[in-house]
Design an enzyme around this catalytic site. Structure first.
Site, PDB file in Angstrom:
ATOM      1  N   GLY A  50      -5.882  -4.118  -7.837  1.00  0.00           N
ATOM      2  CA  GLY A  50      -7.041  -3.274  -7.533  1.00  0.00           C
ATOM      3  C   GLY A  50      -6.624  -1.927  -6.985  1.00  0.00           C
ATOM      4  O   GLY A  50      -7.250  -0.899  -7.279  1.00  0.00           O
ATOM      5  N   ARG A  64     -12.608 -14.651  -1.407  1.00  0.00           N
ATOM      6  CA  ARG A  64     -11.711 -15.327  -0.452  1.00  0.00           C
ATOM      7  C   ARG A  64     -12.456 -16.198   0.557  1.00  0.00           C
ATOM      8  O   ARG A  64     -11.843 -17.084   1.148  1.00  0.00           O
ATOM      9  CB  ARG A  64     -10.821 -14.304   0.258  1.00  0.00           C
ATOM     10  CG  ARG A  64      -9.747 -13.776  -0.676  1.00  0.00           C
ATOM     11  CD  ARG A  64      -8.810 -12.788  -0.020  1.00  0.00           C
ATOM     12  NE  ARG A  64      -7.728 -12.450  -0.944  1.00  0.00           N
ATOM     13  CZ  ARG A  64      -6.945 -11.389  -0.831  1.00  0.00           C
ATOM     14  NH1 ARG A  64      -7.109 -10.543   0.173  1.00  0.00           N
ATOM     15  NH2 ARG A  64      -5.987 -11.165  -1.715  1.00  0.00           N
ATOM     16  N   GLN A  76      -9.271   1.952  -0.471  1.00  0.00           N
ATOM     17  CA  GLN A  76      -9.076   2.278  -1.884  1.00  0.00           C
ATOM     18  C   GLN A  76     -10.075   3.333  -2.341  1.00  0.00           C
ATOM     19  O   GLN A  76      -9.720   4.269  -3.065  1.00  0.00           O
ATOM     20  CB  GLN A  76      -9.208   1.016  -2.734  1.00  0.00           C
ATOM     21  CG  GLN A  76      -8.064   0.043  -2.491  1.00  0.00           C
ATOM     22  CD  GLN A  76      -8.197  -1.246  -3.279  1.00  0.00           C
ATOM     23  OE1 GLN A  76      -9.204  -1.470  -3.950  1.00  0.00           O
ATOM     24  NE2 GLN A  76      -7.189  -2.090  -3.205  1.00  0.00           N
ATOM     25  N   ASP A  87      -6.696  -8.116   4.742  1.00  0.00           N
ATOM     26  CA  ASP A  87      -5.978  -8.994   3.807  1.00  0.00           C
ATOM     27  C   ASP A  87      -5.421 -10.242   4.493  1.00  0.00           C
ATOM     28  O   ASP A  87      -4.834 -11.108   3.831  1.00  0.00           O
ATOM     29  CB  ASP A  87      -4.835  -8.226   3.139  1.00  0.00           C
ATOM     30  CG  ASP A  87      -5.368  -7.163   2.185  1.00  0.00           C
ATOM     31  OD1 ASP A  87      -6.499  -7.308   1.697  1.00  0.00           O
ATOM     32  OD2 ASP A  87      -4.643  -6.182   1.943  1.00  0.00           O
ATOM     33  N   SER A 109       0.835  -1.214   0.000  1.00  0.00           N
ATOM     34  CA  SER A 109       0.000   0.000   0.000  1.00  0.00           C
ATOM     35  C   SER A 109       0.864   1.256   0.000  1.00  0.00           C
ATOM     36  O   SER A 109       0.604   2.214  -0.736  1.00  0.00           O
ATOM     37  CB  SER A 109      -0.898   0.023   1.240  1.00  0.00           C
ATOM     38  OG  SER A 109      -1.846  -1.002   1.185  1.00  0.00           O
TER      39      SER A 109
HETATM   40  C1  S3P Z   1      -5.650  -1.420   0.026  1.00  0.00           C
HETATM   41  C2  S3P Z   1      -6.902  -1.458   0.600  1.00  0.00           C
HETATM   42  C3  S3P Z   1      -7.654  -2.706   0.838  1.00  0.00           C
HETATM   43  C4  S3P Z   1      -6.760  -3.931   0.736  1.00  0.00           C
HETATM   44  C5  S3P Z   1      -5.838  -3.866  -0.455  1.00  0.00           C
HETATM   45  C6  S3P Z   1      -4.950  -2.647  -0.389  1.00  0.00           C
HETATM   46  C7  S3P Z   1      -4.993  -0.118  -0.170  1.00  0.00           C
HETATM   47  O1  S3P Z   1      -8.659  -2.817  -0.147  1.00  0.00           O
HETATM   48  O2  S3P Z   1      -7.542  -5.106   0.672  1.00  0.00           O
HETATM   49  O3  S3P Z   1      -5.031  -5.024  -0.514  1.00  0.00           O
HETATM   50  O4  S3P Z   1      -3.778  -0.081  -0.436  1.00  0.00           O
HETATM   51  O5  S3P Z   1      -5.676   0.909  -0.043  1.00  0.00           O
HETATM   52  P1  S3P Z   1     -10.142  -2.182   0.046  1.00  0.00           P
HETATM   53  O6  S3P Z   1     -10.039  -0.729  -0.085  1.00  0.00           O
HETATM   54  O7  S3P Z   1     -10.945  -2.811  -1.077  1.00  0.00           O
HETATM   55  O8  S3P Z   1     -10.586  -2.655   1.394  1.00  0.00           O
END
Ligand code: S3P
Length: 442
Positions: A100, A357, A175, A326, A28
């Protein structure tokens, strides 16, 4: 039909894991350090960057939009940014691979720049919902055309100046929060994100670190109101990326479940919005010691010493979910070895990760002989009390790195080997996972 390009890998009962490892940089924080450096004017330096495929996808996209990003021979990364508002029109589609985070955060950046970008990704990413970022970004004025169901491939036509927004997050998602804040960076006035359930706060910390005007007010009930003033000027920074607690998680659990293990994992980021797994494993009886607690790059960090432990099943508080979102796949493996029942609830978000998951872990655990029940929003697992799992199955990883690594660890405590149908996805977040594991088995 078998996939000719897949790389299957078998994991079998392990000798005790012993030694000290340092895990790679936080995914992140690595994404955000490249994005914000690419928007600062001047040269930023990043050390400890995670060089996994997901982060490299972000680097390639920022290059395609005008930033200069180079890796030095000593592993330091240097980034020359274009300035907020200065992103250039990419000449071809941005390939987000499996990531993502790259997709959703970059959609936010493009949304408030006068450019158009097409986002494409692999089969896993192309099945994930993007409506959650399309909604707020469209309210800010971006014109977004997505594939059916709000999925990739999609095209974002940004609007500059965009319209500032006050947006209440409908789900706990860092995110989505970050996409809106990053869109707010180049939007005149104040953009607000209202976050009823706190999620990882790396974007807030780093935006402030780069000099953006960002404030956080917390209500009596814990709701966070995050305000960012747009048309910000970001100043270049030197960033040290701490080790990724989500990667450390696999070795924490491995050391807890493989009898006789004693492992020290150095440089683990322990930001409270990420560290839920350590608390939950301690509640289960895990012997995890925090050593040398310190700050690295504005984030709390420690070395973790982990001894094999007799774990016991617990009811996991759903309020802990965002701080370990995660880590559930590997927690389920720990639960499979614990004495008694572990119950998890409130995990509907796990269904829209790199794979579903809950379904994929339930199917895989069942295949290797674990007693598991899947509910709408969680799993109930009856553990062996430390006896080895039967194993002896091939697990479909569904292009999900964390599924692959979780079942690799399960293989270390199984009577018959556990085979992962394709190990390649591990490189999205943890390229040296297997090398570190082998090092601890010597
Ligand atoms: C992340 C937020 C999380 C996490 C992903 C990384 C980020 O996702 O699962 O691996 O770096 O902001 P979500 O925002 O969908 O919860």
């Amino acid at each position: 039909m078998t996939d000719q390009t897949a790389t299957p890998r078998a994991f079998s009962a392990s000798v005790p894991l012993k030694g000290r490892i340092a895990i790679p940089g936080d995914k992140s924080i690595s994404h955000r350090s490249l994005m914000l450096s690419a928007l600062a004017i001047g040269e930023s330096r990043v050390t400890g960057l995670l060089e996994g495929h997901d982060v490299l996808a972000t680097a390639a996209a920022m290059r395609a939009m005008g930033a200069t990003i180079e890796r030095q021979d000593d592993g330091e990364w240097r980034v020359h940014g274009v300035g907020v508002g200065g992103l250039l029109q990419p000449q071809c589609a941005l390939d987000m691979g499996n990531s993502g985070t790259s997709t959703r955060l970059l959609m936010g950046l493009v949304a408030s720049h006068p450019i158009t970008a097409t986002f494409v990704g692999d089969a896993s990413l192309s099945g994930r919902p993007m409506g959650r970022v399309i909604d707020p970004l469209a309210q800010m004025g971006a014109d977004i055309s997505a594939s059916p169901g709000g999925r990739l491939p999609l095209m974002v036509r940004g609007l500059a100046p965009a319209i500032p927004l006050s947006y209440r997050l409908p789900m706990a998602s860092a995110q989505v929060k970050s996409a809106v804040l990053l869109a707010g960076l180049n939007t005149p006035g104040i953009t607000e994100v209202i976050e009823p359930v706190p999620t990882r706060d790396h974007s807030e910390r780093m935006l402030r670190g780069f000099g953006a005007e960002l404030t956080v007010d917390t209500d009596g009930d814990g709701t966070r109101h995050i305000h960012i003033r747009g048309e910000a000027e970001l100043k270049p920074q030197s960033i040290i990326v701490p080790g990724d607690p989500s990667s450390a998680a696999f070795f924490i659990v491995a050391a807890l479940v493989v009898p006789g293990s004693d492992v020290t994992i150095a440089n683990v980021g322990l930001n409270p919005t990420r560290a839920g797994l350590v608390d939950v494993l301690k509640q289960m009886g895990g012997d995890i010691e925090l050593l040398n607690e310190r700050e690295v790059g504005g984030e709390p960090v420690a070395d973790l010493r982990v001894h094999h432990s007799n774990l016991k099943g617990i009811e996991v508080d759903p309020a802990a979910a965002p701080s370990m979102i995660d880590e559930f796949p590997i927690l389920f493996v720990a639960a499979a070895l614990a004495k008694g029942r572990t119950t998890t609830t409130g995990l509907d978000e796990l269904r829209v990760k790199e794979s579903d998951r809950l379904a994929v872990m339930a199917a895989g655990l069942d295949a290797i002989g674990v007693r598991v029940e899947e509910s709408e929003d969680g799993l109930v697992i009856d553990g062996t009390g430390g006896d080895p799992l039967p194993g002896g199955a091939t697990i479909a990883g569904h292009l999900d790195h964390r599924i692959c690594m979780s079942f690799a660890i399960a293989g270390l405590v199984s009577k018959a080997p556990v085979t992962i149908d394709d190990i390649a996805p591990v490189a999205t977040s943890f390229p040296n996972f297997e090398a570190l594991l082998v090092g601890l088995q010597r």
